[in-house]
Scaffold this active site. Structure first.
Site, short mmCIF file in Angstrom:
data_model
loop_
_atom_site.label_atom_id
_atom_site.label_comp_id
_atom_site.label_asym_id
_atom_site.label_seq_id
_atom_site.Cartn_x
_atom_site.Cartn_y
_atom_site.Cartn_z
N LYS A 46 0.96 -1.02 0.09
CA LYS A 46 0.15 0.00 -0.01
C LYS A 46 0.82 1.29 -0.03
O LYS A 46 2.00 1.37 0.45
CB LYS A 46 -1.00 -0.03 1.24
CG LYS A 46 -2.02 -1.24 1.18
CD LYS A 46 -2.91 -1.20 2.30
CE LYS A 46 -4.01 -2.16 2.18
NZ LYS A 46 -5.00 -1.99 3.25
N ARG A 102 -2.30 -14.23 4.52
CA ARG A 102 -3.29 -13.44 5.60
C ARG A 102 -2.29 -13.72 6.77
O ARG A 102 -2.21 -12.64 7.70
CB ARG A 102 -4.52 -14.08 5.56
CG ARG A 102 -5.46 -13.93 4.49
CD ARG A 102 -6.24 -12.62 4.19
NE ARG A 102 -6.67 -12.06 5.46
CZ ARG A 102 -7.37 -10.91 5.32
NH1 ARG A 102 -7.29 -10.10 4.07
NH2 ARG A 102 -7.96 -10.42 6.21
N PHE A 146 -15.51 3.59 6.36
CA PHE A 146 -14.07 3.97 5.89
C PHE A 146 -14.05 3.97 4.73
O PHE A 146 -12.88 4.17 3.82
CB PHE A 146 -13.18 3.02 6.79
CG PHE A 146 -13.42 1.59 6.62
CD1 PHE A 146 -12.79 1.02 5.17
CD2 PHE A 146 -14.03 0.71 7.28
CE1 PHE A 146 -13.03 -0.43 5.20
CE2 PHE A 146 -14.10 -0.49 7.16
CZ PHE A 146 -13.77 -1.08 6.01
N THR A 162 -5.59 -7.01 10.70
CA THR A 162 -5.93 -5.66 9.90
C THR A 162 -5.46 -4.37 10.73
O THR A 162 -4.96 -3.61 10.33
CB THR A 162 -7.47 -5.49 9.87
OG1 THR A 162 -7.92 -6.73 9.19
CG2 THR A 162 -7.89 -4.12 8.90
N ARG A 186 2.39 -6.58 9.12
CA ARG A 186 1.49 -5.29 9.52
C ARG A 186 2.16 -4.71 10.85
O ARG A 186 2.18 -3.65 11.31
CB ARG A 186 -0.08 -5.66 9.46
CG ARG A 186 -0.66 -5.45 8.35
CD ARG A 186 -2.14 -6.02 8.24
NE ARG A 186 -2.74 -5.53 6.96
CZ ARG A 186 -3.74 -5.99 6.69
NH1 ARG A 186 -4.35 -6.93 7.34
NH2 ARG A 186 -4.60 -5.72 5.71
N ASN A 228 -1.92 0.16 6.84
CA ASN A 228 -1.84 -0.97 7.41
C ASN A 228 -0.69 -1.69 6.30
O ASN A 228 -0.80 -2.88 6.56
CB ASN A 228 -2.83 -1.82 7.84
CG ASN A 228 -3.75 -2.32 6.72
OD1 ASN A 228 -3.59 -2.03 5.52
ND2 ASN A 228 -5.10 -2.80 7.14
N HIS A 260 -2.38 -5.25 1.48
CA HIS A 260 -3.65 -5.93 1.06
C HIS A 260 -3.18 -7.36 0.75
O HIS A 260 -2.20 -7.60 0.30
CB HIS A 260 -4.13 -5.36 -0.13
CG HIS A 260 -5.38 -6.03 -0.44
ND1 HIS A 260 -6.68 -6.07 0.03
CD2 HIS A 260 -5.64 -7.02 -1.56
CE1 HIS A 260 -7.30 -6.81 -0.48
NE2 HIS A 260 -6.77 -7.44 -1.47
P1 ADP Z 1 -8.26 -6.68 5.48
O1 ADP Z 1 -7.24 -5.68 4.58
O2 ADP Z 1 -7.38 -7.28 6.79
O3 ADP Z 1 -8.75 -7.84 4.60
P2 ADP Z 1 -10.75 -5.43 5.48
O4 ADP Z 1 -11.13 -6.18 4.33
O5 ADP Z 1 -11.90 -5.54 6.44
O6 ADP Z 1 -9.34 -5.60 5.99
O7 ADP Z 1 -10.70 -3.89 5.02
C1 ADP Z 1 -9.85 -3.37 3.88
C2 ADP Z 1 -8.89 -2.36 4.33
O8 ADP Z 1 -9.89 -1.32 4.97
C3 ADP Z 1 -8.15 -2.61 5.43
O9 ADP Z 1 -7.08 -3.25 5.11
C4 ADP Z 1 -7.85 -1.12 5.91
O10 ADP Z 1 -6.99 -0.70 4.96
C5 ADP Z 1 -9.22 -0.75 5.93
N1 ADP Z 1 -9.73 -0.59 7.17
C6 ADP Z 1 -10.51 -1.66 7.60
N2 ADP Z 1 -11.29 -1.50 8.46
C7 ADP Z 1 -11.12 -0.15 8.72
C8 ADP Z 1 -11.34 1.00 9.83
N3 ADP Z 1 -12.18 0.53 10.84
N4 ADP Z 1 -11.20 2.01 9.71
C9 ADP Z 1 -10.35 2.64 8.39
N5 ADP Z 1 -9.90 1.97 7.72
C10 ADP Z 1 -10.13 0.37 7.71
MG MG Z 2 -10.14 -7.65 3.00
#
Ligand code: ADP
Ligand code: MG
Length: 141
Positions: A12, A88, A60, A94, A105, A115, A118
């Site tokens: 990212k 993962r 978000f 996350t 992360r 974070n 992806h």
């Molecule tokens: P992951 O990337 O771990 O699969 P998600 O698919 O739930 O997580 O979310 C996609 C992306 O959105 C996250 O990697 C993060 O960058 C962002 N994100 C997730 N939850 C939040 C939140 N509560 N506030 C702000 N950004 C968020």
């Molecule tokens: Mg995701």
């Protein structure tokens, strides 16, 4: 017989800004992921919205897609057995604050949004995400 699986990962914009690209790619290789394709690019807001369409109703969504279009990213197609779950695991939770020691992360993430990385979360999303960034001919044999 081994069943190889493919997944899509993105370094990212926050991690690119921190010069973490090399470190993160090294971790893919050390953890036995084979790189099938890789490129650096910038996506615009619309493209980020399409990529994250599953999150369109989340609070978000706007901020996330602004962030993902805020600078260069590096996208990679990775392959190994159990690639989706293993990536993962290597990524960590996350929210970097809750991510395990030794995860990407934990090392490079600075907030739940910023974070660092992806990774696809399932077979169907991996297929969509791989095809979003790569044409079939771009993937190594
Ligand atoms: P992951 O990337 O771990 O699969 P998600 O698919 O739930 O997580 O979310 C996609 C992306 O959105 C996250 O990697 C993060 O960058 C962002 N994100 C997730 N939850 C939040 C939140 N509560 N506030 C702000 N950004 C968020
Ligand atoms: Mg995701």
């Amino acid at each position: 017989m081994k069943t190889l699986q493919r997944t899509l990962t993105i370094v990212k914009p926050d991690a690119v800004r921190k010069n973490a690209v090399g470190d993160i790619i090294e971790q893919f290789e050390k953890n036995s992921f084979r790189i099938l394709a890789m490129k650096m690019l910038e996506i615009n807001k619309h493209q980020a919205e399409q990529f994250y369409a599953v999150h369109a109703s989340r609070p978000f969504y706007h901020s996330l897609t602004e962030f993902m279009s805020s600078g260069p990213i590096v996208v990679l197609a990775l392959e190994k057995e159990n690639a989706i779950a293993d990536l993962r695991e290597l990524m960590g939770a996350t929210n970097p604050a809750g991510a395990k020691e030794g995860t990407i992360r934990k090392k490079w993430g600075s907030s739940i949004e910023h974070n660092a990385i992806h990774g696809s979360d399932a077979d169907d999303t991996a297929r969509f995400e791989l095809s979003y960034f790569f044409a079939g001919y771009e993937l190594a044999k």
